[in-house]
Write an enzyme that holds these catalytic residues in place. Structure first.
Site, mmCIF file in Angstrom:
data_model
loop_
_atom_site.group_PDB
_atom_site.id
_atom_site.type_symbol
_atom_site.label_atom_id
_atom_site.label_comp_id
_atom_site.label_asym_id
_atom_site.label_seq_id
_atom_site.Cartn_x
_atom_site.Cartn_y
_atom_site.Cartn_z
ATOM 1 N N HIS A 21 1.808 4.403 -2.930
ATOM 2 C CA HIS A 21 1.929 5.860 -2.773
ATOM 3 C C HIS A 21 3.312 6.326 -3.231
ATOM 4 O O HIS A 21 3.451 7.350 -3.904
ATOM 5 C CB HIS A 21 1.752 6.260 -1.304
ATOM 6 C CG HIS A 21 0.344 6.282 -0.823
ATOM 7 N ND1 HIS A 21 -0.670 6.943 -1.489
ATOM 8 C CD2 HIS A 21 -0.228 5.753 0.302
ATOM 9 C CE1 HIS A 21 -1.801 6.812 -0.805
ATOM 10 N NE2 HIS A 21 -1.560 6.094 0.275
ATOM 11 N N HIS A 68 0.834 -1.208 0.000
ATOM 12 C CA HIS A 68 0.000 0.000 0.000
ATOM 13 C C HIS A 68 0.870 1.261 0.000
ATOM 14 O O HIS A 68 0.710 2.146 -0.855
ATOM 15 C CB HIS A 68 -0.912 -0.014 1.234
ATOM 16 C CG HIS A 68 -1.815 1.169 1.358
ATOM 17 N ND1 HIS A 68 -3.148 1.126 1.034
ATOM 18 C CD2 HIS A 68 -1.577 2.445 1.770
ATOM 19 C CE1 HIS A 68 -3.689 2.317 1.230
ATOM 20 N NE2 HIS A 68 -2.754 3.137 1.683
ATOM 21 N N GLU A 69 1.790 1.326 0.953
ATOM 22 C CA GLU A 69 2.633 2.523 1.056
ATOM 23 C C GLU A 69 3.569 2.641 -0.141
ATOM 24 O O GLU A 69 3.887 3.748 -0.590
ATOM 25 C CB GLU A 69 3.426 2.516 2.371
ATOM 26 C CG GLU A 69 2.571 2.499 3.629
ATOM 27 C CD GLU A 69 1.494 3.578 3.662
ATOM 28 O OE1 GLU A 69 1.669 4.639 3.038
ATOM 29 O OE2 GLU A 69 0.453 3.347 4.308
ATOM 30 N N HIS A 104 3.711 6.712 -6.869
ATOM 31 C CA HIS A 104 3.048 7.931 -7.320
ATOM 32 C C HIS A 104 4.021 9.109 -7.213
ATOM 33 O O HIS A 104 4.047 9.997 -8.080
ATOM 34 C CB HIS A 104 1.804 8.178 -6.457
ATOM 35 C CG HIS A 104 0.736 8.962 -7.144
ATOM 36 N ND1 HIS A 104 -0.461 9.277 -6.535
ATOM 37 C CD2 HIS A 104 0.662 9.520 -8.373
ATOM 38 C CE1 HIS A 104 -1.217 9.969 -7.372
ATOM 39 N NE2 HIS A 104 -0.548 10.141 -8.491
#
Length: 689
Positions: free
Chosen positions: A486, A482-483, A489
């Site tokens: 990010h 999940h992290e 991105h």
């Protein structure tokens, strides 16, 4: 000379953590604010006619060193804080807020921005430049540029109070978390808890110079206890302590602070012409209005509630075999783990040896290489703020004219520097709970140079012991993915302006990349490449991998209702603050989460006083965005599933979405990738079949 005010003489101008002293911060902020104000004055006093270049662009590039210093300071205040740093934060926050208000309410500057905005048709602006102009103009209006002088002063005061009080909220939660520990001296009280976790508890006791075992409210300590401890009374005691964080009437209580924060937000919204704070926030989100958010959450609630009720009935049946007539919240994790074991023959302790942290990290790095051509190489010459932190140089394999089928073609392909990635995985006293991605420096392009980002991932995984490496639960595996989503991105950002770069997107779009990447954790084809026993090298057996894939939706109804409850509570806090004049925080919380509650409410506990996402972080009137983004990520991953999860053409289109940051309207960006708007049916199909 103050190290923070100069261009850093380090590889890639990375943060010189080894040379920064606490006493550097306050004078550095004052000096950098002065420099930034001089840049603003230069824009305002420019005798030439206002243009896009000498106003909008100049403003976008201003204050870079101040931004870097702020990122360093506030990131450390979350990941490696101290009493001294927290005291400095209390001094620094109002200074920075005052500076920000001073710019946003600079009438001469706004007049120049407005002139460019009003005459935008005469400029030949590209799509990103149009977005920057619109966002700049709206940002000033939403910060009070159209207010009279008296109201501007009121807004400035409100903003300063909000910054200080939200900071205090987070400090109280951290202090409350750290103030509790349970010292256990009889091993029979720890029945059911796996040896690796017992070793962790023993290490914690040793660090405190105590015999026996110590359980804390840090997640790597708390969650395993609630999951495995057979001693129901101890589960209850520790769960009550967790539920009382900043809700016990003591020194770190946040109940009054919640009311103060919400009242200040309401005042801010009304001053700017909005009915409430949610209206103010959602004007700049994909969802647009509180009504649409409430409808969205209630639609999901209607669909998910029957599944959640069925799941809880299964847990009740299990609990009854142990003589428990009424199951409570502190029983949930324990019986959910039992049920998961019964249904899928899976439990975290059996799976953990197959997920040592280094292998999981290698897997996520490998996925980034396969999909996006990224390579990761550890650098030991780049300063770090703690010995646990590792730093990686991220490079992108460039397309070569060389024939890829030729021998050595792969190794000879040129690579371009893409980013620095800091990873900080283990809990410490000075680190707040949870997991997050952040940045020390944004990406942007200027004068022909593409200045690359410095990104950080911060987690709280179990530390290695003298005998065992850090072994992750499967939930922690998905947390890392999940992290890292990010982080991708941020690392793949390729925009002109720093204010539109990376994760600088609409807030209900920001969770798409993170939640999207979690999907790979459940794909057997991918799991087989890295789920290997840390001692034997044995690949996780096929039947276990299949059960992980099957277990993806385990307790999905319960988890969905939990997230909907947080979202509804958040939205009601920011639309109905007046009710808090006659209700306590606890009464308000119970009223607006009642529809999603699956267990009896406990009068001694409340989650709002430690709900940092909305009272300290950026999720005020925005917590719904987790579920909103789930619709996007389910729909996006369905596209991959239909065409192959490593499909290079679709990965290339998705890479464009990631690299575009906030340069385009998120729905247009999504449609360019997917070919259509996201369908809520994709989420419902994934969640409930």
């Amino acid at each position: 000379m103050n190290i923070l005010t100069e261009k850093f003489n380090t590889p890639y101008h990375s943060a010189p953590f080894n040379k920064i002293n606490n006493e550097d911060y306050l004078p550095a902020f004052k000096e950098l604010i002065k420099k930034s104000e001089e840049e603003i004055d230069a824009i305002v006093n420019n005798p030439e006619d206002p243009t896009f270049e000498n106003v909008i662009e100049a403003l976008a590039y201003s204050g870079e060193q101040l931004d870097v210093a702020s990122n360093i300071f506030f990131n450390l205040n979350s990941a490696e804080t101290s009493d001294e740093l927290q005291q400095i934060a209390q001094e620094v926050s109002p200074i920075l807020t005052e500076y920000s208000s001073k710019i946003s309410q600079n009438e001469a500057l706004f007049n120049k921005i407005k002139k460019v905005y009003d005459e935008k048709e005469k400029y030949n602006l590209n799509e990103e430049q149009k977005m920057l102009l619109n966002e700049t103009y709206k940002g000033f209006v939403r910060s009070g540029a159209l207010l009279n002088e008296e109201d501007k002063e009121k807004l400035k005061k409100i903003s300063m109070e909000l910054s200080v009080k939200s900071l205090q909220f987070g400090q109280n939660v951290l202090a409350s978390t750290n103030s509790y520990f349970k010292h256990i001296t009889h091993k029979e009280d720890l029945a059911g808890i796996p040896d690796a976790i017992l070793e962790q508890y023993a290490e914690e006791a040793k660090e405190r110079n105590l015999e026996g075992w110590v359980v804390t409210l840090q997640y790597p300590s708390y969650i395993p206890f609630m999951t495995y401890a057979e001693n129901r009374e101890l589960r209850k005691e520790i769960a009550l302590a967790n539920g009382k964080k900043s809700f016990d009437g003591g020194e770190f209580d946040n109940q009054n602070l919640i009311k103060e924060l919400l009242n200040l937000k309401q005042q801010k919204a009304e001053l700017l012409g909005y009915k409430n704070y949610a209206d103010y926030v959602l004007e700049e989100r994909m969802a647009k209005s509180p009504a649409k958010v409430i409808d969205f959450l209630n639609e999901l609630l209607t669909k998910a509630k029957p599944y959640a009720d069925k799941e809880i009935e299964e847990l009740k049946s299990l609990a009854k075999t142990d003589g428990i007539e009424e199951i409570q919240t502190y029983d949930h994790a324990y019986y959910a783990e039992k049920l998961r074991k019964a249904k899928f023959d899976l439990n975290d302790e059996e799976l953990k040896p197959y997920f040592p942290l280094n292998q999981v990290q290698d897997a996520v790095f490998g996925l980034a290489e396969k999909l996006f051509g990224l390579n990761f190489e550890e650098r030991n010459d780049i300063p770090k703020y703690h010995e646990d932190v590792k730093v990686y140089e991220v490079k992108e394999v460039l397309h070569s004219t060389q024939n890829d089928n030729m021998p050595e073609a792969k190794s000879q392909k040129p690579k371009a520097f893409k980013a620095l990635l800091y990873v900080d995985y283990f809990p410490r006293k000075g680190k707040r709970a949870g997991a997050w991605m952040t940045s020390y420096k944004n990406q942007y392009q200027r004068n022909g140079e593409n200045s690359r980002p410095h990104i950080s991932i911060v987690c709280n995984f179990s530390k290695p012991t003298k005998d065992t490496p850090s072994l992750l639960t499967f939930q922690e595996v998905t947390t890392l993915f999940h992290e890292f989503g990010h982080a991708l991105h941020g690392m793949l950002a390729d925009t002109q302006y720093p204010t539109l770069s990376g994760t600088s997107v609409k807030w209900d779009f920001v969770e798409l990349p993170s939640q999207f990447l979690e999907n790979f954790c459940y794909e057997p084809e991918f799991l087989k490449t890295f789920a290997k026993h840390y001692q034997t090298g044995e690949v996780l057996p096929d039947e276990k991998i299949e059960r992980i894939a099957q277990s993806k939706n385990f307790m999905e109804g319960y988890q969905t209702l939990r997230q909907i409850g947080f979202g509804l509570l958040d939205m009601n806090y920011h639309t109905k603050v007046g009710e808090l004049e006659s209700k306590s925080v606890k009464e308000f919380e119970d009223a607006y989460t009642k529809a999603t509650q699956l267990y009896p409410a406990n009068p001694e506990t409340a989650m709002s006083p430690s709900f940092s996402h909305i009272f300290q972080g950026g999720y005020s009137a925005g917590y719904y965005s987790y579920k909103w983004a789930e619709v996007l990520d389910a729909d996006a991953f369905q596209y991959f599933k239909e065409n192959g999860i490593f499909n290079p053409e679709i990965a290339a289109k998705y890479k464009v979405l990631l690299s575009s940051g906030g340069t385009k309207d998120p729905m247009e960006l999504y449609k360019s990738f997917r070919g259509s708007e996201p369908k809520v049916e994709s989420l419902l199909k994934r969640a409930f079949g």
